[in-house]
Design a protein around this motif. Structure first.
Motif, PDB file in Angstrom:
ATOM      1  N   ARG A  27       0.701  -1.428  -0.344  1.00  0.00           N
ATOM      2  CA  ARG A  27      -0.097  -0.150   0.214  1.00  0.00           C
ATOM      3  C   ARG A  27       0.844   1.283  -0.034  1.00  0.00           C
ATOM      4  O   ARG A  27       0.626   1.704  -0.683  1.00  0.00           O
ATOM      5  N   ALA A  28       2.252   1.216   0.801  1.00  0.00           N
ATOM      6  CA  ALA A  28       2.891   2.308   0.745  1.00  0.00           C
ATOM      7  C   ALA A  28       3.277   2.762  -0.267  1.00  0.00           C
ATOM      8  O   ALA A  28       3.536   3.486  -0.770  1.00  0.00           O
ATOM      9  N   ARG A  29       3.561   1.418  -0.487  1.00  0.00           N
ATOM     10  CA  ARG A  29       5.053   2.281  -2.146  1.00  0.00           C
ATOM     11  C   ARG A  29       4.082   2.152  -3.528  1.00  0.00           C
ATOM     12  O   ARG A  29       4.351   2.908  -4.253  1.00  0.00           O
ATOM     13  N   ALA A  30       2.215   2.369  -3.469  1.00  0.00           N
ATOM     14  CA  ALA A  30       1.161   2.329  -4.117  1.00  0.00           C
ATOM     15  C   ALA A  30       1.584   3.996  -3.980  1.00  0.00           C
ATOM     16  O   ALA A  30       1.289   5.024  -5.266  1.00  0.00           O
ATOM     17  N   TYR A  35       3.206   9.799  -5.203  1.00  0.00           N
ATOM     18  CA  TYR A  35       3.412  10.729  -4.563  1.00  0.00           C
ATOM     19  C   TYR A  35       4.734  11.491  -5.075  1.00  0.00           C
ATOM     20  O   TYR A  35       4.640  12.669  -5.247  1.00  0.00           O
ATOM     21  N   ASN A  36       5.407  10.472  -5.428  1.00  0.00           N
ATOM     22  CA  ASN A  36       6.958  10.485  -6.410  1.00  0.00           C
ATOM     23  C   ASN A  36       7.072  10.733  -7.779  1.00  0.00           C
ATOM     24  O   ASN A  36       7.652  11.644  -8.359  1.00  0.00           O
ATOM     25  N   THR A  37       5.216  11.285  -8.279  1.00  0.00           N
ATOM     26  CA  THR A  37       5.899  11.346  -9.843  1.00  0.00           C
ATOM     27  C   THR A  37       4.416  12.118  -9.734  1.00  0.00           C
ATOM     28  O   THR A  37       4.083  12.925 -10.884  1.00  0.00           O
ATOM     29  N   ALA A  48      -3.276  14.732  -0.455  1.00  0.00           N
ATOM     30  CA  ALA A  48      -4.007  14.167  -0.454  1.00  0.00           C
ATOM     31  C   ALA A  48      -3.207  12.956  -0.189  1.00  0.00           C
ATOM     32  O   ALA A  48      -3.773  11.687   0.263  1.00  0.00           O
ATOM     33  N   LEU A  49      -2.571  12.479  -0.943  1.00  0.00           N
ATOM     34  CA  LEU A  49      -1.520  11.764  -1.153  1.00  0.00           C
ATOM     35  C   LEU A  49      -0.752  10.856   0.946  1.00  0.00           C
ATOM     36  O   LEU A  49      -0.750   9.640   0.918  1.00  0.00           O
ATOM     37  N   LEU A  50      -0.168  12.387   0.335  1.00  0.00           N
ATOM     38  CA  LEU A  50       0.483  12.151   1.497  1.00  0.00           C
ATOM     39  C   LEU A  50      -0.757  12.281   3.499  1.00  0.00           C
ATOM     40  O   LEU A  50      -0.070  11.539   4.272  1.00  0.00           O
ATOM     41  N   SER A  51      -1.880  12.914   3.555  1.00  0.00           N
ATOM     42  CA  SER A  51      -2.797  12.570   4.305  1.00  0.00           C
ATOM     43  C   SER A  51      -3.050  10.974   4.153  1.00  0.00           C
ATOM     44  O   SER A  51      -2.972  10.083   5.199  1.00  0.00           O
ATOM     45  N   ASP A  70       8.991   2.921   4.337  1.00  0.00           N
ATOM     46  CA  ASP A  70       8.138   1.753   4.602  1.00  0.00           C
ATOM     47  C   ASP A  70       7.129   0.828   4.629  1.00  0.00           C
ATOM     48  O   ASP A  70       6.484   0.679   4.238  1.00  0.00           O
ATOM     49  N   TYR A  71       6.136   1.808   5.434  1.00  0.00           N
ATOM     50  CA  TYR A  71       4.586   1.669   5.592  1.00  0.00           C
ATOM     51  C   TYR A  71       3.522   2.941   5.808  1.00  0.00           C
ATOM     52  O   TYR A  71       2.786   2.996   5.778  1.00  0.00           O
ATOM     53  N   GLY A  72       4.840   4.011   6.099  1.00  0.00           N
ATOM     54  CA  GLY A  72       4.232   5.227   6.105  1.00  0.00           C
ATOM     55  C   GLY A  72       3.205   5.572   7.506  1.00  0.00           C
ATOM     56  O   GLY A  72       3.010   6.635   7.678  1.00  0.00           O
TER      57      GLY A  72
END
Length: 191
Positions: A27-30, A35-37, A48-51, A70-72
């Protein structure tokens, strides 16, 4: 019986390949990929992505890309904290960063640890070799500046109003209101 996730958060040895933890990892990787793109101008989407990714995000938090964790869900960041590019937060336990923080490029915060002796660290699970892992939280106070390329070890607490010089390896707690730097990081003077 405790889940591996609960063992992880309690600082006990746990299986990092547990299905629940792997799902959190994926989930974190997705979310990290999204976020990074994400276009840096699209503040609504970035926030929204950070939240979704992080456990707690204060007002005015800005995290440069790329960012990795790792998990966020185990990361809490206070208001107006700035995290610069290429930071790696291995949040196998809580990482709590206070308000008004400055985290420079390439800062690494680790919460996971392993036994030093190989025979204690490694074990067999069927045909695979696994590693005993445990965790300790990292807590960083308010108004803290962590210089670039610094590494913060599991279990470290950094007080309020602290400056950690670039390239430091922080292996022990740092009290409030000091300048600290070096490998290992040491208090150099009060601020």
């Amino acid at each position: 019986m405790k889940s591996n996730r609960q063992k992880m958060m309690d600082g006990e040895a746990y299986n990092s390949r547990d299905p629940e933890l792997l799902e959190l990892y994926h989930r974190a990787r997705a979310l990290i990929l999204a976020y990074n793109t994400c276009d840096s101008r699209d503040l609504v989407q970035r926030n929204a992505l950070l939240s979704q990714l992080l456990g707690k995000v204060g007002k005015g938090v800005w995290i440069e890309t790329p960012f990795f964790c790792d998990y966020g869900v185990n990361i809490e960041i206070g208001d107006n904290t700035y995290v610069n590019t290429n930071c790696m937060f291995l949040d196998d336990n809580k990482i709590i960063i206070g308000k008004n923080g400055l985290i420079a490029p390439y800062v690494q915060i680790y919460t996971a640890t392993h036994p030093l002796k190989a025979s204690d660290r490694l074990y067999q699970e069927g045909e695979r070799t696994r590693y005993h892992t445990s965790t300790k939280p990292v807590i960083i106070g308010d108004n803290v500046w962590i210089g670039g390329n610094s590494v913060i070890f599991p279990g470290v607490k950094i007080g309020n109003n602290v400056t950690v010089g670039a390239g430091s390896v922080v292996t022990k707690d740092i009290p409030d209101d000091v300048l600290a730097f070096g490998n290992p990081c040491q208090v150099m003077r009060e601020l």
